[in-house]
Design a protein around this motif. Structure first.
Motif, PDB file in Angstrom:
ATOM      1  N   ASP A  38      -1.726  13.321  -7.437  1.00 36.23           N
ATOM      2  CA  ASP A  38      -2.494  13.189  -6.478  1.00 36.23           C
ATOM      3  C   ASP A  38      -3.858  11.499  -6.352  1.00 36.23           C
ATOM      4  O   ASP A  38      -4.737  11.243  -5.589  1.00 36.23           O
ATOM      5  N   ASP A  39      -3.852  11.629  -7.546  1.00 35.40           N
ATOM      6  CA  ASP A  39      -4.154   9.887  -7.842  1.00 35.40           C
ATOM      7  C   ASP A  39      -3.882   8.758  -7.531  1.00 35.40           C
ATOM      8  O   ASP A  39      -2.467   8.915  -6.760  1.00 35.40           O
ATOM      9  N   ILE A  40      -4.449   7.814  -6.850  1.00 36.33           N
ATOM     10  CA  ILE A  40      -4.435   6.863  -6.136  1.00 36.33           C
ATOM     11  C   ILE A  40      -4.071   5.346  -7.395  1.00 36.33           C
ATOM     12  O   ILE A  40      -5.061   5.238  -8.166  1.00 36.33           O
ATOM     13  N   ILE A  41      -2.804   4.664  -6.837  1.00 30.43           N
ATOM     14  CA  ILE A  41      -2.741   3.428  -7.858  1.00 30.43           C
ATOM     15  C   ILE A  41      -2.460   2.296  -6.639  1.00 30.43           C
ATOM     16  O   ILE A  41      -2.043   2.664  -5.814  1.00 30.43           O
ATOM     17  N   ARG A  42      -2.392   0.663  -7.252  1.00 28.18           N
ATOM     18  CA  ARG A  42      -1.838   0.179  -6.211  1.00 28.18           C
ATOM     19  C   ARG A  42      -0.282  -0.483  -6.247  1.00 28.18           C
ATOM     20  O   ARG A  42      -0.356  -0.441  -7.848  1.00 28.18           O
ATOM     21  N   ILE A  43      -0.185  -0.892  -5.661  1.00 29.93           N
ATOM     22  CA  ILE A  43       1.592  -1.430  -5.502  1.00 29.93           C
ATOM     23  C   ILE A  43       1.482  -2.771  -5.032  1.00 29.93           C
ATOM     24  O   ILE A  43       1.204  -2.777  -3.839  1.00 29.93           O
ATOM     25  N   ALA A  44       2.248  -3.509  -5.412  1.00 28.83           N
ATOM     26  CA  ALA A  44       2.615  -4.832  -4.034  1.00 28.83           C
ATOM     27  C   ALA A  44       3.098  -4.230  -2.969  1.00 28.83           C
ATOM     28  O   ALA A  44       3.734  -3.428  -2.841  1.00 28.83           O
ATOM     29  N   ILE A  45       3.538  -5.074  -2.073  1.00 26.51           N
ATOM     30  CA  ILE A  45       3.765  -4.649  -1.221  1.00 26.51           C
ATOM     31  C   ILE A  45       4.754  -5.779  -0.305  1.00 26.51           C
ATOM     32  O   ILE A  45       4.811  -6.397  -0.971  1.00 26.51           O
ATOM     33  N   SER A  46       5.659  -5.526   0.512  1.00 28.20           N
ATOM     34  CA  SER A  46       7.457  -5.958   0.252  1.00 28.20           C
ATOM     35  C   SER A  46       7.770  -6.295   1.476  1.00 28.20           C
ATOM     36  O   SER A  46       7.383  -5.604   2.426  1.00 28.20           O
ATOM     37  N   ARG A  47       8.472  -7.377   1.891  1.00 31.98           N
ATOM     38  CA  ARG A  47       9.192  -7.349   3.634  1.00 31.98           C
ATOM     39  C   ARG A  47      10.680  -8.156   3.165  1.00 31.98           C
ATOM     40  O   ARG A  47      11.002  -8.990   2.152  1.00 31.98           O
ATOM     41  N   ARG A  48      11.293  -7.988   4.330  1.00 35.35           N
ATOM     42  CA  ARG A  48      12.432  -9.020   4.466  1.00 35.35           C
ATOM     43  C   ARG A  48      12.750  -9.856   5.570  1.00 35.35           C
ATOM     44  O   ARG A  48      11.882  -9.312   6.362  1.00 35.35           O
TER      45      ARG A  48
END
Length: 122
Positions: free
Chosen positions: A112-122
């Protein structure tokens, strides 16, 4: 003409990829894909290292999802796209040379912890 190399750190590249909040439990089980959309493994754990960095633990060198050894992939080197993670900064050929993961290396982060992750696109 040779292409320019990016001399920035993985952390600097992650910041340019617009990190977004994600629930840790939603990352477990996601496939890790290389630049050719071939599966490198699946996230088994999300771990915080003693230095505060976050690592995604996955099996490497497995055969159809069986066996293999655990490795840690720094979260700065991946980006999420839909229901998979793109490994952006570690080439497929370098996966076998990643150090083996040991449970004592870090503490598992709660689902249930919240972290940050990069987003990607193609």
């Amino acid at each position: 003409m040779q292409p320019e190399t990016d001399s920035s750190t993985p952390e600097e590249r992650m910041k340019r990829r617009f990190p977004q909040k994600v629930r840790v439990g939603d990352l477990r089980g996601l496939p890790l894909l290389d630049e050719d959309d071939r599966t490198l493994g699946h996230v088994t754990e999300v771990v915080r290292m003693p230095n505060g960095r976050i690592v995604l633990v996955s099996r490497c060198d497995d055969w159809f999802g069986h066996g293999g050894r655990l490795v840690g992939i720094p979260i700065e080197t991946v980006a999420i796209l839909a229901r998979h993670l793109n490994v952006l900064d570690i080439p497929r050929k370098d996966f076998p040379s990643l150090p083996s993961w040991k449970e004592a290396d870090g503490a598992v982060i709660a689902d249930d912890d919240i972290i940050r992750i990069a987003i990607s696109r193609r």
